[in-house]
Design a protein around this motif. Structure first.
Motif, PDB file in Angstrom:
ATOM      1  N   SER A 152      48.321  34.193  32.983  1.00 35.95           N
ATOM      2  CA  SER A 152      47.582  34.964  33.974  1.00 35.95           C
ATOM      3  C   SER A 152      46.079  34.758  33.821  1.00 35.95           C
ATOM      4  CB  SER A 152      47.945  36.445  33.847  1.00 35.95           C
ATOM      5  OG  SER A 152      47.375  37.205  34.886  1.00 35.95           O
ATOM      6  N   ALA A 189      49.971  32.910  41.366  1.00 41.02           N
ATOM      7  CA  ALA A 189      50.026  34.358  41.177  1.00 41.02           C
ATOM      8  C   ALA A 189      51.005  34.986  42.157  1.00 41.02           C
ATOM      9  CB  ALA A 189      48.647  34.976  41.358  1.00 41.02           C
ATOM     10  N   ALA A 193      46.216  41.705  40.729  1.00 44.83           N
ATOM     11  CA  ALA A 193      46.437  42.759  39.752  1.00 44.83           C
ATOM     12  C   ALA A 193      45.834  44.077  40.218  1.00 44.83           C
ATOM     13  CB  ALA A 193      45.829  42.359  38.403  1.00 44.83           C
ATOM     14  N   CYS A 228      44.727  38.769  38.593  1.00 42.51           N
ATOM     15  CA  CYS A 228      45.962  38.375  39.267  1.00 42.51           C
ATOM     16  C   CYS A 228      47.143  38.754  38.388  1.00 42.51           C
ATOM     17  CB  CYS A 228      45.965  36.866  39.550  1.00 42.51           C
ATOM     18  SG  CYS A 228      45.913  35.824  38.072  1.00 42.51           S
ATOM     19  N   ARG A 229      48.337  38.654  38.967  1.00 40.32           N
ATOM     20  CA  ARG A 229      49.555  38.933  38.212  1.00 40.32           C
ATOM     21  C   ARG A 229      50.392  37.660  38.161  1.00 40.32           C
ATOM     22  NH1 ARG A 229      51.813  43.723  36.864  1.00 40.32           N
ATOM     23  NH2 ARG A 229      50.664  44.872  38.476  1.00 40.32           N
ATOM     24  N   SER A 232      54.605  38.901  35.836  1.00 45.11           N
ATOM     25  CA  SER A 232      54.562  40.368  35.739  1.00 45.11           C
ATOM     26  C   SER A 232      53.339  40.907  35.008  1.00 45.11           C
ATOM     27  CB  SER A 232      55.830  40.938  35.073  1.00 45.11           C
ATOM     28  OG  SER A 232      56.984  40.601  35.803  1.00 45.11           O
ATOM     29  N   TYR A 233      52.510  40.037  34.422  1.00 46.07           N
ATOM     30  CA  TYR A 233      51.392  40.502  33.607  1.00 46.07           C
ATOM     31  C   TYR A 233      50.050  40.227  34.271  1.00 46.07           C
ATOM     32  CZ  TYR A 233      54.402  42.059  29.917  1.00 46.07           C
ATOM     33  OH  TYR A 233      55.345  42.771  29.217  1.00 46.07           O
ATOM     34  N   CYS A 234      49.132  41.163  34.063  1.00 44.66           N
ATOM     35  CA  CYS A 234      47.852  41.165  34.764  1.00 44.66           C
ATOM     36  C   CYS A 234      46.768  40.439  33.974  1.00 44.66           C
ATOM     37  CB  CYS A 234      47.378  42.600  34.979  1.00 44.66           C
ATOM     38  SG  CYS A 234      48.471  43.608  35.976  1.00 44.66           S
ATOM     39  N   SER A 235      45.781  39.965  34.704  1.00 47.58           N
ATOM     40  CA  SER A 235      44.514  39.541  34.123  1.00 47.58           C
ATOM     41  C   SER A 235      43.417  40.395  34.733  1.00 47.58           C
ATOM     42  CB  SER A 235      44.249  38.056  34.370  1.00 47.58           C
ATOM     43  OG  SER A 235      44.305  37.763  35.754  1.00 47.58           O
ATOM     44  N   LEU A 305      51.133  45.050  31.637  1.00 48.99           N
ATOM     45  CA  LEU A 305      51.873  45.281  32.874  1.00 48.99           C
ATOM     46  C   LEU A 305      51.002  46.000  33.896  1.00 48.99           C
ATOM     47  CD1 LEU A 305      55.333  46.387  31.446  1.00 48.99           C
ATOM     48  CD2 LEU A 305      54.800  44.215  32.574  1.00 48.99           C
ATOM     49  N   GLU A 306      50.039  46.759  33.418  1.00 52.01           N
ATOM     50  CA  GLU A 306      49.055  47.418  34.269  1.00 52.01           C
ATOM     51  C   GLU A 306      47.666  46.901  33.927  1.00 52.01           C
ATOM     52  OE1 GLU A 306      50.495  51.804  35.213  1.00 52.01           O
ATOM     53  OE2 GLU A 306      50.550  51.413  33.062  1.00 52.01           O
ATOM     54  N   THR A 307      46.769  46.990  34.895  1.00 47.99           N
ATOM     55  CA  THR A 307      45.406  46.540  34.647  1.00 47.99           C
ATOM     56  C   THR A 307      44.680  47.481  33.707  1.00 47.99           C
ATOM     57  OG1 THR A 307      45.396  45.692  36.909  1.00 47.99           O
ATOM     58  CG2 THR A 307      43.301  45.750  35.762  1.00 47.99           C
TER      59      THR A 307
END
Length: 357
Positions: A152, A189, A193, A228-229, A232-235, A305-307
């Motif tokens: 990500s 992506a 995110a 972006c996601r 499933s994981y955010c940046s 998983l969340e920003t």
């Protein structure tokens, strides 16, 4: 994957037993996904894809409505799926009564209306707030989570290198925001995110500015905070650019101070360090320069998983940095006369320090 989720639930069960809970009603969407792989998002704020009931004896339930039965059966034992109807709280009350008398709930993920309906559904159920049990587990990222985060952030870096060439005079904030979203989606992506922040000129003084119709001009700052996601994981990263040939002295000084504060914080970070100390190292740079009053937020927050998730880096933070934590380091200075500067890296805490993702 099922083994991974089962291991996470077993770790949670240990924490529940320590609290004397018979069951935990998991209502937070990201927690539900972390423990089961089911539905990372809820459809909207007043509608839920479902809840988990994690029990001390290991007989867990996935509770959802009929719309999600097929999706749930693809990843959960069909005999442990509980389908509720239009009166969700009443039906879930019946399920919880079968799971024991002392139930933990995620108060921050439960509306007052749902809590009221659950209480009025019948007697014999003792509920207590048990927030943070799952979030405490999520603070330490597993190797598969780190791998997803690396992907990500690699895309985020790629976009930020590209977007500078798109900051042309006459383009609006909303136009740049759309270019960013399209780049993310066209390069792997699944979604943003969070809503893009693109702030031109004085709008850069707003830490969470909303892109509008303000136009980039020659010789102005542009603050971009995006994520972006992927898998499933955010940046989450911020850069502040100067469009034009001659940055003002005020911008140069502010930019240099922000980067110095970030470097001071990152170089201090290591396992065992009190989390509030990282904030203190950054703030000390601003205090020495007489600009600390323009630093109006914490230094950082967890990303996964969340920003925005645990832990946080602020003067109120409790606890210490531990290997596996992923946190942003994003000092900023803001001036309503002309704008501001924020620069954000996200770091992974490792055994001997931190690594920028």
């Amino acid at each position: 994957m099922n083994h991974m989720y089962a291991n996470r639930r077993e770790k949670l069960r240990q924490a529940m037993r320590a609290r004397g809970l018979d069951a935990l009603l998991v209502s937070q969407a990201a927690n539900r996904f972390y423990l089961s792989g089911f539905e990372l998002h809820d459809p909207q704020y007043n509608e839920s894809a479902g809840r988990l009931v994690i029990t001390a004896d290991g007989r867990d339930w996935l509770a959802t409505d009929a719309r999600y039965l097929d999706a749930a059966a693809r990843l959960w034992d069909a005999e442990r799926i509980f389908i509720y109807g239009g009166y969700a709280a009443r039906d879930i009350y019946g399920l919880l009564r079968r799971c024991g008398g002392r139930i933990g709930v995620e108060a921050q993920g439960m509306s007052l209306a749902f809590a009221r309906d659950l209480r009025q559904a019948g007697p014999g159920l003792y509920c207590e707030a048990a927030d943070g049990l799952v979030e405490h587990l999520r603070r330490i990222k597993e190797p598969c989570e780190v791998a997803a985060l690396e992907k990500s952030f690699a895309l985020n870096h790629k976009m930020l290198q590209w977007v500078e060439s798109q900051l042309e005079p006459s383009r609006t904030e909303t136009q740049v925001s759309w270019l960013i979203e399209r780049f993310f989606r066209e390069n792997g992506a699944s979604e943003l995110a969070f809503a893009n922040i693109v702030a031109v000129g004085k709008n850069a003084a707003l830490p969470h500015a909303i892109p509008g119709e303000d136009v980039i001009t020659d010789n102005c700052p542009v603050l971009i905070d995006v994520g972006c996601r992927v898998d499933s994981y955010c940046s989450d990263q911020t850069r502040t650019f100067w469009v034009g040939e001659q940055p003002t002295d005020e911008f140069r000084r502010t930019y240099d101070l922000v980067r110095q504060a970030q470097t001071a914080a990152i170089e201090s970070m290591r396992p065992g360090q009190p989390m509030r100390d990282a904030y203190g190292y950054a703030r000390a740079v601003f205090e020495k320069a007489g600009t600390a009053e323009a630093f109006t937020h914490g230094l950082g927050h967890g990303v996964g998983l969340e920003t925005h998730e645990a832990p946080s880096l602020s003067p109120r933070s409790e606890g210490v940095l531990e290997p596996g934590m992923v946190v942003t380091v994003e000092p900023g200075l803001y001036y309503n006369q002309w704008g501001g500067v924020r620069w954000e890296y996200t770091v992974l805490v490792e055994e001997d320090g931190v690594r920028i993702l």
